[in-house]
Design a protein around this motif. Structure first.
Motif, short mmCIF file in Angstrom:
data_model
loop_
_atom_site.label_atom_id
_atom_site.label_comp_id
_atom_site.label_asym_id
_atom_site.label_seq_id
_atom_site.Cartn_x
_atom_site.Cartn_y
_atom_site.Cartn_z
N ALA A 1 28.75 23.43 1.37
CA ALA A 1 27.67 22.71 2.05
C ALA A 1 26.84 21.91 1.05
O ALA A 1 26.51 20.74 1.31
CB ALA A 1 26.78 23.71 2.80
N GLN A 2 26.49 22.53 -0.08
CA GLN A 2 25.70 21.83 -1.10
C GLN A 2 26.46 20.64 -1.66
O GLN A 2 25.90 19.55 -1.82
CB GLN A 2 25.37 22.79 -2.24
CG GLN A 2 24.29 23.81 -1.91
CD GLN A 2 24.09 24.79 -3.04
OE1 GLN A 2 25.01 25.52 -3.39
NE2 GLN A 2 22.92 24.82 -3.61
N VAL A 3 27.75 20.85 -1.96
CA VAL A 3 28.57 19.78 -2.49
C VAL A 3 28.65 18.65 -1.48
O VAL A 3 28.52 17.47 -1.82
CB VAL A 3 29.98 20.29 -2.84
CG1 VAL A 3 30.91 19.15 -3.21
CG2 VAL A 3 29.91 21.31 -3.97
N VAL B 1 27.44 14.59 -1.82
CA VAL B 1 28.33 13.43 -1.75
C VAL B 1 28.26 12.74 -0.39
O VAL B 1 29.02 11.80 -0.14
CB VAL B 1 29.79 13.82 -2.08
CG1 VAL B 1 29.88 14.46 -3.46
CG2 VAL B 1 30.37 14.76 -1.03
N GLY B 2 27.37 13.22 0.46
CA GLY B 2 27.14 12.51 1.71
C GLY B 2 28.10 12.84 2.83
O GLY B 2 28.33 12.01 3.72
N ILE B 3 28.70 14.03 2.82
CA ILE B 3 29.54 14.46 3.95
C ILE B 3 29.11 15.86 4.36
O ILE B 3 28.28 16.48 3.70
CB ILE B 3 31.05 14.44 3.59
CG1 ILE B 3 31.33 15.38 2.43
CG2 ILE B 3 31.52 13.04 3.31
CD1 ILE B 3 32.78 15.47 2.05
N GLY B 4 29.66 16.36 5.44
CA GLY B 4 29.28 17.67 5.95
C GLY B 4 30.01 18.80 5.28
O GLY B 4 30.87 18.59 4.43
N GLN B 5 29.65 20.03 5.66
CA GLN B 5 30.24 21.21 5.04
C GLN B 5 31.75 21.33 5.30
O GLN B 5 32.50 21.56 4.35
CB GLN B 5 29.48 22.46 5.52
CG GLN B 5 29.95 23.76 4.92
CD GLN B 5 31.00 24.46 5.78
OE1 GLN B 5 30.93 24.37 7.00
NE2 GLN B 5 31.94 25.12 5.15
N PRO B 6 32.21 21.19 6.56
CA PRO B 6 33.65 21.34 6.77
C PRO B 6 34.47 20.28 6.03
O PRO B 6 35.52 20.60 5.45
CB PRO B 6 33.81 21.18 8.28
CG PRO B 6 32.46 21.47 8.85
CD PRO B 6 31.50 20.97 7.84
N ALA B 7 33.98 19.04 6.01
CA ALA B 7 34.70 17.97 5.32
C ALA B 7 34.79 18.26 3.83
O ALA B 7 35.85 18.13 3.21
CB ALA B 7 34.02 16.63 5.57
N ALA B 8 33.67 18.70 3.25
CA ALA B 8 33.66 19.02 1.82
C ALA B 8 34.62 20.18 1.55
O ALA B 8 35.40 20.14 0.60
CB ALA B 8 32.25 19.38 1.36
N TRP B 9 34.54 21.19 2.44
CA TRP B 9 35.41 22.35 2.24
C TRP B 9 36.88 21.97 2.28
O TRP B 9 37.70 22.41 1.47
CB TRP B 9 35.10 23.40 3.30
CG TRP B 9 35.90 24.64 3.12
CD1 TRP B 9 35.61 25.69 2.31
CD2 TRP B 9 37.16 24.93 3.73
NE1 TRP B 9 36.62 26.61 2.37
CE2 TRP B 9 37.57 26.18 3.23
CE3 TRP B 9 37.98 24.25 4.63
CZ2 TRP B 9 38.77 26.77 3.62
CZ3 TRP B 9 39.18 24.83 5.01
CH2 TRP B 9 39.56 26.08 4.51
N ILE C 1 33.13 14.97 -6.04
CA ILE C 1 33.19 16.42 -5.84
C ILE C 1 33.63 17.11 -7.13
O ILE C 1 33.02 18.09 -7.57
CB ILE C 1 34.13 16.76 -4.67
CG1 ILE C 1 33.50 16.34 -3.34
CG2 ILE C 1 34.47 18.25 -4.66
CD1 ILE C 1 34.43 16.47 -2.15
N LEU C 2 34.67 16.59 -7.75
CA LEU C 2 35.18 17.20 -8.97
C LEU C 2 34.13 17.14 -10.08
O LEU C 2 33.95 18.10 -10.83
CB LEU C 2 36.47 16.49 -9.42
CG LEU C 2 37.68 16.70 -8.52
CD1 LEU C 2 38.87 15.91 -9.03
CD2 LEU C 2 38.04 18.18 -8.41
N ARG C 3 33.44 16.03 -10.15
CA ARG C 3 32.41 15.88 -11.16
C ARG C 3 31.34 16.98 -11.02
O ARG C 3 30.86 17.54 -12.00
CB ARG C 3 31.76 14.50 -11.05
CG ARG C 3 31.62 13.78 -12.38
CD ARG C 3 31.10 12.37 -12.19
NE ARG C 3 32.08 11.47 -11.57
CZ ARG C 3 31.84 10.69 -10.51
NH1 ARG C 3 30.66 10.69 -9.95
NH2 ARG C 3 32.79 9.93 -10.04
#
Lengths: 152, 152
Positions: free
Chosen positions: B24-26, B30-38, B11-13
DNA sequence: CTTGAAAAGAACTGCCT
DNA sequence: AGGCAGTTCTTTTCAAG
């Protein structure tokens, strides 16, 4: 060249410092409305004046407490050696920034390491073995302060 | 210290390179959903690992085509002279970055100027007149390449 | 330039596996 | 930890003054 007015400059000054602000907040800060601020930001982005948005990382919090600047002078300067050097230096993960410069040195590198011991390892095994390295100068960073720059 | 897993690093990269991407794009990258990424991005921000978000400016597009790095060694190093120097250098609008360093120099400055003539004016009237300046080294930047750094 | 409104999308919350 | 569904906010575009 695109000419900017004082409002554009004020907007850039804000966003260079903190790009999390919404167009409405930026507009309020510079005395215009949200749509006007949004249009200006979009124009600045479309014209390439705003070149991108990035998150800033706290290297110390990531466990990389040591930042060192290296000035490197190449021993043999041929057309190929510059490209060879750049290719090799780009492959070193600890190198954050590669600047090709004119002056006493040929390149300036920004290196991050976990500690001084880690830096010594990088210097000996990665930097000193680069193709064409001559004189190397190191400066350890103690602190850093970013300024708004020519915008005021 | 907070320990990051591979997903956090991925994510940081992404965000160091381009912070315009949505959660959502991030997440998709990286293979996870929007809430998890957020939630991960928020955690990284709350823990200070993401230290801020900034827009990057194209200095050349702004009419500042010349970037010069100065290494400055102070002539007389007293307790007060460091603070005097920092105060004075901070007041120069063309200074983008002030780095306090350890090594051959005491400070490193990043200066932006419209052209070389403009830089000479800054050097003579602003830099050389700073309190306590001794040796000054200049390197003109030709090109710059940012790398992801220690994250990979 | 402004205000106001509407549609799209992103951010954020709570609950469930 | 991650996913799903829903709410709130911003972004983005429009019309009109």
């Amino acid at each position: 060249m695109t000419d900017l007015d004082d409002t554009d400059r004020a907007i850039l000054r804000i966003l260079v410092h903190d790009a999390t602000q919404s167009a409405a907040q930026v507009g309020r800060a510079v005395g215009i409305g949200q749509p006007a601020a949004w249009r200006r930001i979009k124009r600045l982005t479309d014209h390439g004046i705003i070149a991108g948005r990035r998150v800033m990382l706290d290297n110390a919090a990531l466990g990389f407490g040591v930042t060192v600047f290296l000035g490197i002078r190449l021993a043999a300067k041929g057309r190929t050696s510059l490209e060879d050097f750049e290719r090799a230096v780009t492959a070193i993960p600890e190198v954050q920034l590669v600047q090709h410069v004119l002056g006493q040195f040929d390149y300036r590198l920004r290196i991050t390491a976990r500690d001084i011991t880690d830096f010594e390892r990088i210097l000996r095994r990665r930097i000193m073995t680069l193709p064409g390295v001559g004189q190397v100068e190191a400066n350890v960073m103690l602190s850093e302060e970013r300024r708004p720059g020519p915008l005021g």
